[in-house]
Structures are given as structure tokens and as C-alpha cells.
Design a protein around this motif. Sequence first.
Motif, PDB file in Angstrom:
ATOM      1  N   ASP A   1      -0.103 -61.786  66.107  1.00  0.00           N
ATOM      2  CA  ASP A   1      -0.225 -60.674  66.248  1.00  0.00           C
ATOM      3  C   ASP A   1       0.307 -60.701  67.756  1.00  0.00           C
ATOM      4  N   SER A   2      -0.188 -61.008  69.116  1.00  0.00           N
ATOM      5  CA  SER A   2      -0.137 -60.869  69.774  1.00  0.00           C
ATOM      6  C   SER A   2       1.413 -61.103  70.881  1.00  0.00           C
ATOM      7  N   PHE A   3       1.544 -60.027  71.505  1.00  0.00           N
ATOM      8  CA  PHE A   3       3.037 -60.169  72.080  1.00  0.00           C
ATOM      9  C   PHE A   3       2.859 -60.884  72.631  1.00  0.00           C
ATOM     10  N   ASP A   4       1.858 -60.984  74.232  1.00  0.00           N
ATOM     11  CA  ASP A   4       2.112 -62.262  74.849  1.00  0.00           C
ATOM     12  C   ASP A   4       2.853 -63.448  74.172  1.00  0.00           C
TER      13      ASP A   4
ATOM     14  N   ARG B   1       8.030 -60.599  58.276  1.00  0.00           N
ATOM     15  CA  ARG B   1       6.614 -59.686  58.707  1.00  0.00           C
ATOM     16  C   ARG B   1       7.544 -58.412  58.080  1.00  0.00           C
ATOM     17  N   SER B   2       6.716 -57.406  57.669  1.00  0.00           N
ATOM     18  CA  SER B   2       7.585 -55.981  56.767  1.00  0.00           C
ATOM     19  C   SER B   2       7.238 -55.183  57.765  1.00  0.00           C
ATOM     20  N   ASN B   3       6.126 -55.707  59.583  1.00  0.00           N
ATOM     21  CA  ASN B   3       6.045 -54.816  60.286  1.00  0.00           C
ATOM     22  C   ASN B   3       6.640 -55.311  61.833  1.00  0.00           C
TER      23      ASN B   3
ATOM     24  N   ARG C   1      17.366 -55.889  63.956  1.00  0.00           N
ATOM     25  CA  ARG C   1      17.629 -55.362  63.965  1.00  0.00           C
ATOM     26  C   ARG C   1      18.744 -54.089  62.729  1.00  0.00           C
ATOM     27  N   ALA C   2      18.993 -54.759  61.869  1.00  0.00           N
ATOM     28  CA  ALA C   2      20.074 -54.470  60.711  1.00  0.00           C
ATOM     29  C   ALA C   2      18.956 -53.896  59.942  1.00  0.00           C
ATOM     30  N   ARG C   3      18.221 -55.069  59.813  1.00  0.00           N
ATOM     31  CA  ARG C   3      17.254 -54.999  58.271  1.00  0.00           C
ATOM     32  C   ARG C   3      16.410 -53.492  58.724  1.00  0.00           C
ATOM     33  N   GLY C   4      16.215 -53.330  60.134  1.00  0.00           N
ATOM     34  CA  GLY C   4      15.645 -51.928  59.912  1.00  0.00           C
ATOM     35  C   GLY C   4      16.537 -50.746  60.702  1.00  0.00           C
ATOM     36  N   GLY C   5      17.717 -50.619  59.888  1.00  0.00           N
ATOM     37  CA  GLY C   5      18.526 -49.579  60.366  1.00  0.00           C
ATOM     38  C   GLY C   5      19.497 -48.998  60.950  1.00  0.00           C
ATOM     39  N   HIS C   6      19.093 -50.397  61.694  1.00  0.00           N
ATOM     40  CA  HIS C   6      20.316 -50.416  63.504  1.00  0.00           C
ATOM     41  C   HIS C   6      21.797 -50.393  62.572  1.00  0.00           C
TER      42      HIS C   6
END
Length: 182
Positions: free
Chosen positions: A56-59, A83-85, A112-117
Motif C-alpha cells: 500500500d505504500s506509494f513510495d 486492486r479495486s482502488n 485509466r480506461a477502467r476508471g472511465g477515462h
Amino acid sequence: RLWPEEVPANEVIRTLEVLETLDEAQRVSMTLLKFSKFPDRRVQSKVTKILGRCIDSFDVMDELFQNPDGRVRANLLEGLGRRSNLNTFQPIIERATRDQHTRVSSLALALRARGGHTGSTALIKMRSHSKMKDIRKSAEIAQRLAAGEPPSREDEKTESVLAGGRVDAESAVAPAVEEVHR
């Protein structure tokens, strides 16, 4: 034997294949981080896919994305795609859309497309009609991922073949990538 330093790469890969089937790989994620520095790129690639879905760490993810091997970066995105989020990792995904490696940028566009872009969806569709096989095949896989389908065994074989695929900056795709970001 000292693990993982003295273990042959093929043995490590087989172990990682077993770990990849676990639903809760988070339990071993700190141990898996050791393998991200393993000298064999195939091992790095496999472990990065697992870490992509459980760290979960962005870094840490950002550090993993800095790997010079396109297969490793693509597998990180594939892991993220399970992941879902994805909100935390949007900056990595955004940067990946401009990656010179065909598979990396295609997978990022799929996320990105899966997120609606819609711009990403259009670019994947355009790439799926490319005359260049590596671009076309990566886009076809990305279309399925954007639709929420998990990667098939055939996709994994194709991705292995495409692992060295790169998009030249002067290719016809580069202007379209810029258009998506406007």
C-alpha cells in the motif's frame, strides 16, 4: 543455503509462482521486497507483479516503478490492476502512460480506461489497429484488462514475447499519447 542470495533463479521463480496464487500475499510482502533486488530480471518481474497487488505504500511502488526493465514496470501495473482502488497510485499510472515501453504504456492506459477515462479508451482502440505487432498485441491485452477481464494464460505468453517491445518517440503513437493528456 542463504535465501534468496544462494538460491538459483529458477527455484525462486517457482516459489514466486506458488506465492502468486495466494489471496493474501500481504503476509509475505516484506519478505518479497528482498526479491525486488534479486539479480535476475525474471525474478524481479514476477515479484513486482505480486507486490503490485499487495503493497500500500506509494513510495515503495514508486521505487519499484523506477526499474529500468520494462517487463518489471509492466508487471507492477498488472499487479496494481488487480486492486479495486487505484487512487493512491494515480501518479504512477499517469507517468506510465508516457512510458517508452509499449506494454507499460498500454497497461497504464487500460487502468485509466477502467476508471472511465475515455481518451485512454480511444487510444487503446487506435493502438489495436496498429501495423506494428507489439503495439497491436499490447493494445488487445489492454482492451481486455480495461473491460475488467483478468489476463489469460495466452496473454501472459504474448506479454513474455513482447517484453522487449519499445515505442520510438517518433512513432505515430506518441502524438496521440500527448493528445490524451491535454
